[in-house]
Design an enzyme around this catalytic site. Structure first.
Site, PDB file in Angstrom:
ATOM      1  N   LYS A   1       0.869  -1.192   0.000  1.00 40.51           N
ATOM      2  CA  LYS A   1       0.000   0.000   0.000  1.00 40.51           C
ATOM      3  C   LYS A   1       0.894   1.227   0.000  1.00 40.51           C
ATOM      4  CE  LYS A   1      -4.432   0.940   0.325  1.00 40.51           C
ATOM      5  NZ  LYS A   1      -5.600   0.113  -0.012  1.00 40.51           N
TER       6      LYS A   1
ATOM      7  N   ASP B   1      -7.133   4.215  -4.287  1.00 36.03           N
ATOM      8  CA  ASP B   1      -7.751   4.090  -2.958  1.00 36.03           C
ATOM      9  C   ASP B   1      -8.349   5.479  -2.685  1.00 36.03           C
ATOM     10  OD1 ASP B   1      -7.809   2.097  -0.486  1.00 36.03           O
ATOM     11  OD2 ASP B   1      -7.405   4.054   0.378  1.00 36.03           O
TER      12      ASP B   1
HETATM   13  P1  NDP Z   1     -12.966   7.801  -2.492  1.00 36.30           P
HETATM   14  O1  NDP Z   1     -11.882   8.754  -2.350  1.00 36.30           O
HETATM   15  O2  NDP Z   1     -13.566   7.556  -3.812  1.00 36.30           O
HETATM   16  O3  NDP Z   1     -14.143   8.143  -1.487  1.00 36.30           O
HETATM   17  C1  NDP Z   1     -13.906   8.226  -0.119  1.00 36.30           C
HETATM   18  C2  NDP Z   1     -15.205   8.568   0.583  1.00 36.30           C
HETATM   19  O4  NDP Z   1     -15.031   8.406   1.985  1.00 36.30           O
HETATM   20  C3  NDP Z   1     -15.610  10.025   0.362  1.00 36.30           C
HETATM   21  O5  NDP Z   1     -16.987  10.121   0.408  1.00 36.30           O
HETATM   22  C4  NDP Z   1     -14.951  10.707   1.558  1.00 36.30           C
HETATM   23  O6  NDP Z   1     -15.538  11.933   1.932  1.00 36.30           O
HETATM   24  C5  NDP Z   1     -15.178   9.670   2.636  1.00 36.30           C
HETATM   25  N1  NDP Z   1     -14.149   9.838   3.659  1.00 36.30           N
HETATM   26  C6  NDP Z   1     -12.813   9.819   3.500  1.00 36.30           C
HETATM   27  N2  NDP Z   1     -12.187  10.061   4.651  1.00 36.30           N
HETATM   28  C7  NDP Z   1     -13.173  10.248   5.553  1.00 36.30           C
HETATM   29  C8  NDP Z   1     -13.173  10.546   6.926  1.00 36.30           C
HETATM   30  N3  NDP Z   1     -12.025  10.695   7.614  1.00 36.30           N
HETATM   31  N4  NDP Z   1     -14.379  10.650   7.552  1.00 36.30           N
HETATM   32  C9  NDP Z   1     -15.534  10.507   6.856  1.00 36.30           C
HETATM   33  N5  NDP Z   1     -15.589  10.239   5.539  1.00 36.30           N
HETATM   34  C10 NDP Z   1     -14.432  10.113   4.914  1.00 36.30           C
HETATM   35  O7  NDP Z   1     -12.382   6.424  -1.883  1.00 36.30           O
HETATM   36  P2  NDP Z   1     -12.908   4.940  -2.092  1.00 36.30           P
HETATM   37  O8  NDP Z   1     -14.379   4.910  -2.249  1.00 36.30           O
HETATM   38  O9  NDP Z   1     -12.060   4.303  -3.115  1.00 36.30           O
HETATM   39  O10 NDP Z   1     -12.495   4.268  -0.693  1.00 36.30           O
HETATM   40  C11 NDP Z   1     -13.388   4.188   0.401  1.00 36.30           C
HETATM   41  C12 NDP Z   1     -12.921   3.067   1.340  1.00 36.30           C
HETATM   42  O11 NDP Z   1     -12.896   1.828   0.631  1.00 36.30           O
HETATM   43  C13 NDP Z   1     -11.515   3.245   1.911  1.00 36.30           C
HETATM   44  O12 NDP Z   1     -11.488   2.676   3.210  1.00 36.30           O
HETATM   45  C14 NDP Z   1     -10.655   2.386   0.987  1.00 36.30           C
HETATM   46  O13 NDP Z   1      -9.469   1.962   1.615  1.00 36.30           O
HETATM   47  C15 NDP Z   1     -11.606   1.229   0.747  1.00 36.30           C
HETATM   48  N6  NDP Z   1     -11.371   0.416  -0.433  1.00 36.30           N
HETATM   49  C16 NDP Z   1     -11.280   0.973  -1.678  1.00 36.30           C
HETATM   50  C17 NDP Z   1     -11.077   0.165  -2.779  1.00 36.30           C
HETATM   51  C18 NDP Z   1     -11.071   0.696  -4.160  1.00 36.30           C
HETATM   52  O14 NDP Z   1     -10.989  -0.109  -5.097  1.00 36.30           O
HETATM   53  N7  NDP Z   1     -11.156   1.986  -4.386  1.00 36.30           N
HETATM   54  C19 NDP Z   1     -10.890  -1.300  -2.631  1.00 36.30           C
HETATM   55  C20 NDP Z   1     -11.085  -1.782  -1.299  1.00 36.30           C
HETATM   56  C21 NDP Z   1     -11.290  -0.942  -0.253  1.00 36.30           C
HETATM   57  P3  NDP Z   1     -14.764  13.312   1.685  1.00 36.30           P
HETATM   58  O15 NDP Z   1     -14.923  13.584   0.234  1.00 36.30           O
HETATM   59  O16 NDP Z   1     -15.439  14.290   2.569  1.00 36.30           O
HETATM   60  O17 NDP Z   1     -13.322  13.081   2.080  1.00 36.30           O
HETATM   61  O1  2IT Z   2      -7.908  -1.631  -0.450  1.00 40.34           O
HETATM   62  C1  2IT Z   2      -7.880  -2.127  -1.590  1.00 40.34           C
HETATM   63  O2  2IT Z   2      -8.033  -3.334  -1.769  1.00 40.34           O
HETATM   64  C2  2IT Z   2      -7.698  -1.223  -2.722  1.00 40.34           C
HETATM   65  N1  2IT Z   2      -7.630  -0.011  -2.538  1.00 40.34           N
HETATM   66  C3  2IT Z   2      -7.587  -1.768  -4.112  1.00 40.34           C
HETATM   67  C4  2IT Z   2      -6.183  -2.224  -4.386  1.00 40.34           C
HETATM   68  C5  2IT Z   2      -5.912  -2.676  -5.796  1.00 40.34           C
HETATM   69  O3  2IT Z   2      -4.729  -2.996  -6.034  1.00 40.34           O
HETATM   70  O4  2IT Z   2      -6.804  -2.730  -6.629  1.00 40.34           O
END
Ligand code: NDP
Ligand code: 2IT
Length: 447
Positions: A126, A166
């Site tokens: 990561k 992420d």
């Molecule tokens: P994005 O950046 O697309 O969206 C993040 C969302 O979470 C936004 O709505 C953001 O709001 C909110 N957020 C972020 N930080 C905070 C906080 N401290 N408190 C409240 N809300 C918060 O990210 P993703 O959707 O990609 O990721 C969301 C989660 O999913 C993370 O935990 C990530 O690690 C996990 N994840 C993502 C994957 C992927 O493929 N993208 C795969 C697996 C897991 P704001 O705009 O106000 O910051």
């Molecule tokens: O937390 C996760 O699994 C991710 N942000 C996706 C990682 C990836 O390599 O697609």
């Protein structure tokens, strides 16, 4: 047993005492995996878990770039290369002001188990930066991404380490990062996943994490003879994972009541339907606006400032925003309101107290490393397509994603089913993820 776990955690705390998120992730794994190690001679006495909590490599670097007003900005960049026993390091990049070594080590540690669960050959890593993308122009984002990659490129490669998105890193950022990598190496390779469709990206990758989280909830509900159909679902976040979780909930006949961001949540009693979700996608992805603007378009809904959605009555909850966004009190509120299933789209969104509260109440609860593995699994499918130099159809990728999520669910059952039939998905995911990595480490010797 308690002594074994405590002795191990004391050692990890001594070395990493200033890293609370990392310790939280390690503690959860230790509590479930150490009892298994003690019962299995092939793993016992080899310090395998102690080796797994130490990153193979942790890189930290300066990122200097120039903002639109001509000022020189300095950020910190990282890549944590946690474990490569079963494949190249694989895991996302996070751009958020809270990013530090503790957060990235917890994410990289979780990623090792998650990637092992996907059935694909991927190690865990990561990275990211404390750069805050909010309010930055496209040009600033490009300059930052280019500066970041102008250092990161030395440490990654399609057979070494393959980053992806992420929080704060989506298609736009992956494009800029890929462009600089390609220029510096003079190579067109699958070094990043989440690429655009016309230059090596896989269909369904943008949707995969959210879809997978819902497929996993579906499998959990099926163990009770139940389904998503007609269920009231609260979703947190409004980014990539939340948006596509909401889309799949609608596909399967569920009702989405909430979405959120770091300012608060919106509650739409009538349900966030497809037209409303399309509005949210445009608001967040194109206009880069705030979720509170939803009520300007849909005044019947309400915006609750500074709060999380867990006070809203629901059948199923899907935390899809960030770590520790759902605490013990929230868990109690969810249970009091009749919630029967929690499928985590985010990484470690539930605090330790919340997890124990769900487990004590014996509801269906899946940790992110199982339920959100669809994203990285589809990244693995993108890597396969890049190596084969071909592109699979949407249906092919979606079917593979469904199969992988169902296999992960089966692995959780294999190692997590109690005698009374209750499924401890935390124990199941941790042990299933551990066994594959540990076997590879044993086979490869002390390296
Ligand atoms: P994005 O950046 O697309 O969206 C993040 C969302 O979470 C936004 O709505 C953001 O709001 C909110 N957020 C972020 N930080 C905070 C906080 N401290 N408190 C409240 N809300 C918060 O990210 P993703 O959707 O990609 O990721 C969301 C989660 O999913 C993370 O935990 C990530 O690690 C996990 N994840 C993502 C994957 C992927 O493929 N993208 C795969 C697996 C897991 P704001 O705009 O106000 O910051
Ligand atoms: O937390 C996760 O699994 C991710 N942000 C996706 C990682 C990836 O390599 O697609």
């Amino acid at each position: 047993m308690k002594d074994n776990i405590e002795a191990f955690l004391d050692l990890v705390k001594e070395r990493n005492g200033h890293e609370p998120e990392f310790l939280q992730a390690v503690e959860e794994v230790a509590e479930t995996v150490i009892p298994y190690i003690v019962q299995h001679d092939i793993y016992y006495g080899k310090n395998i878990l102690l080796r797994m909590v130490e990153p193979e490599r942790l890189i930290s670097f300066r990122v200097s770039w120039v903002d639109d007003s001509g000022e020189i900005q300095v950020n910190r960049g990282y890549r944590v290369q946690m474990n490569s026993a079963i494949g190249p390091y694989k895991g996302g990049l996070r751009f958020h002001p809270t990013v530090n070594a503790s957060i990235l080590k917890f994410l990289a540690f979780e990623q090792v188990f998650k990637n092992s669960l996907t059935t694909l050959p991927m190690g865990g890593g990561k990275g990211g930066s404390d750069f805050d993308p909010k309010g930055k122009s496209d040009n600033e984002i490009m300059r930052f991404c280019h500066a970041f990659m102008s250092e990161l490129f030395r440490y990654i490669g399609p057979n070494t380490d393959v980053p992806a998105g992420d929080i704060g890193v989506g298609g736009r950022e992956i494009g800029f990062l890929f462009g600089m990598y390609k220029k510096l190496r003079n190579e067109f390779t699958g070094v990043l996943t989440g690429k655009g469709q016309s230059w090596g990206g896989s269909l369904i990758r943008p949707e995969a994490t959210g879809y997978g989280t819902v497929y996993f909830a579906k499998s959990m509900l099926e163990t009770k003879g139940d389904s998503i159909k007609g269920k009231k679902v609260t979703v947190s976040g409004s980014g990539n994972v939340a948006q596509y979780a909401a889309e799949k909930i609608l596909d399967l006949g569920g009702k989405v009541l909430t979405l959120s961001d770091s300012s608060g949540y919106i509650y739409d009693e009538d349900g966030i339907d497809r037209a409303k979700l399309a509005y949210v996608m445009e608001l967040k992805n194109e206009k880069r606006g705030r979720i509170s603007e939803y009520i300007e378009a849909y005044p019947k809904a309400k915006f609750v400032k500074g709060k999380t959605p867990w006070e809203v009555k629901c059948d199923v909850a899907m935390p899809c925003a960030t770590q520790n966004e759902l605490n013990g009190e929230d868990a109690k509120m969810l249970l009091d309101n009749g919630c029967m299933c929690v499928s985590e789209g985010a990484n470690m969104p539930s605090t330790k107290e919340a997890v124990h509260t769900f487990q004590k109440a014996r509801i269906l609860y899946a940790p992110g490393k199982a339920s959100n593995a669809g994203g990285v699994a589809t990244s693995g499918l993108e890597m396969s397509q890049n190596s084969l130099r071909l592109k699979w159809s949407r249906k092919e990728v979606d079917n593979k994603l469904k199969d992988i999520m169902s296999d992960i669910h089966k692995s959780c059952l294999e190692y997590g089913k109690d005698e009374d039939g209750y499924i401890d998905y935390v124990r199941g995911a941790n042990i299933a993820g551990f066994v594959k990595v540990a076997d590879a480490m044993l086979a490869q010797g002390i390296v």
